[in-house]
Enzyme design. Structure first.
Site, short mmCIF file in Angstrom:
data_model
loop_
_atom_site.label_atom_id
_atom_site.label_comp_id
_atom_site.label_asym_id
_atom_site.label_seq_id
_atom_site.Cartn_x
_atom_site.Cartn_y
_atom_site.Cartn_z
N HIS A 61 0.77 -1.09 0.02
CA HIS A 61 -0.09 0.16 -0.16
C HIS A 61 0.92 1.22 -0.04
CE1 HIS A 61 -4.02 -1.98 1.01
NE2 HIS A 61 -3.05 -2.87 1.61
N PRO A 62 0.75 2.24 -0.75
CA PRO A 62 1.17 3.43 -0.58
C PRO A 62 0.85 4.21 0.78
CG PRO A 62 -0.58 3.55 -2.02
CD PRO A 62 -0.60 2.23 -2.01
N GLU A 84 -9.61 4.52 -3.62
CA GLU A 84 -9.81 4.28 -2.28
C GLU A 84 -9.24 5.42 -1.52
OE1 GLU A 84 -9.47 -0.48 -2.07
OE2 GLU A 84 -7.54 0.71 -1.38
N PHE A 115 1.21 3.46 7.69
CA PHE A 115 -0.32 3.51 8.27
C PHE A 115 -1.35 2.73 7.61
CE2 PHE A 115 -4.06 6.13 9.04
CZ PHE A 115 -4.48 5.48 10.28
N ILE A 117 -5.18 1.95 6.72
CA ILE A 117 -6.49 2.29 6.89
C ILE A 117 -7.41 2.04 6.02
CG2 ILE A 117 -6.59 4.84 6.68
CD1 ILE A 117 -8.28 5.38 9.09
N ALA A 119 -9.53 3.46 3.82
CA ALA A 119 -9.73 4.88 3.43
C ALA A 119 -11.00 5.41 2.74
CB ALA A 119 -8.22 5.37 2.78
#
Length: 337
Positions: A61-62, A84, A115, A117, A119
């Site tokens: 994930h970026p 997203e 991090f 989440i 999003a």
């Protein structure tokens, strides 16, 4: 006869960036329904993928606010990540974007991974508030939370793959009972850490197949004075029900012209429940979302807030996310994604 959905390692890798996970799921398939696949994915992710596999998936994930790398091992996953994060990027200012970059760096320095989440539909202020809250966690607690967020993302992406497979299968008379509709909305609207299989669709809906993964109109409320989601706000969705006229500026329109579509109350993440039934084609017309802000903040300036917007015929396949950013003496809104 029940049909089967076959997904290869490449498709599973797009849902979750762990090679171990992708291999296990490709071997476990095919699956007869979205719910069956989600159950197997949850079992695999939490009980068969090790710590290295979790970290591998996180690294796919970026960072929130950044574009995926061109060297990303799954172009599909990179494209989904961009979508997203669309609400976060649309609601970011130069100041909040800079603060997001700084907190991304602090988070990674403390925990050793990006991090993570769920999003979708979340604004930059929401994400920042959650990052700051989770930064206080012990590393072992945060590691588990990140794994739960990854599972939510996996479920959403899997719903897209099942929708795509269902569309392709229809051309060869292969059909399946879609479980995506309600489950997709449950996962989009629920950001709190919870596990388990997707919720069941009511029996009367089981034969319906939807392209959408959530109702066409959604909302959430962010209390910008407190810097947190606004829980417990009553929400109404109505449509203008007078074919002979439309609500006009400067006129007091009779409440009899508004037809209630649904009501709900915002949860602890500030998100309303389902305000209307799942449909693929949204009826064009004038819509109104009203919030009982006076009950939420009795000392505030607004007894209630109503947001009126129009859906045109050319937009009936689009999604309308209409958030409310609220303080005691001001409010604003925008069209999210």
């Amino acid at each position: 006869m029940e049909s089967l959905i076959v997904l290869g390692e490449k498709e599973w890798l797009a849902c979750c960036g762990s090679v171990k996970f992708a291999k296990e799921m490709a071997s476990a398939g095919p699956f007869s329904s979205y719910q069956e696949a989600v159950g197997a994915a949850s079992e695999t992710w939490f009980n068969k993928v090790d710590v290295n596999g979790w970290l591998e998936a996180f690294s796919a994930h970026p960072q929130i606010g950044e574009s995926p790398s061109k060297a990303h091992k799954s172009p599909t996953s990179a494209q989904w990540s961009k979508g997203e994060q669309s609400t976060a990027l649309a609601t970011a200012t130069d100041t909040t974007l800079q603060e997001l970059y700084e907190w991304n760096a602090r988070y990674r320095q403390k925990f050793g991974f990006v991090f993570l989440i769920f999003a979708s539909g979340r604004s930059t202020p929401e994400i920042l508030a959650e990052m700051k809250r989770r930064y206080q966690n012990r590393p072992i607690v945060e590691f588990e939370l990140a794994a739960k967020e990854q599972m939510k993302i996996t479920e959403l992406r899997l719903s897209k793959l099942f929708s795509a497979n269902a569309t392709a299968a229809s051309t060869t008379n292969i059909q399946y009972a879609s479980d995506v509709a309600k489950v997709g909305e449950d996962r989009v609207s629920c950001i709190s850490g919870h596990l388990g299989a997707a919720k069941e669709i009511p029996a009367e809906k089981s034969a319906e197949t939807f392209t959408r993964t959530r109702p066409p109109i959604t909302t959430h409320v962010l209390d910008i004075a407190r810097g947190s989601p606004a829980a417990g706000i009553e929400v109404l969705l109505e449509t203008w029900d007078n074919n002979q006229s439309r609500p006009l500026f400067g006129q007091m329109d009779s409440s009899r012209n508004w037809k209630l579509q649904g009501s709900s109350t915002t949860d602890k993440d500030g998100r309303s429940g389902q305000l209307m039934k799942m449909v693929d084609n949204l009826n064009p017309g004038i819509y109104q979302i009203s919030f009982n802000t006076g009950k939420y903040n009795p000392a505030g300036f607004f007894p209630y807030v109503s947001i009126v917007f129009e859906v045109r015929d050319s937009q009936k396949l689009e999604h309308f996310h209409v958030p409310l950013l609220l303080s005691p003496f001001s409010f604003s809104t925008y069209r999210g994604s």
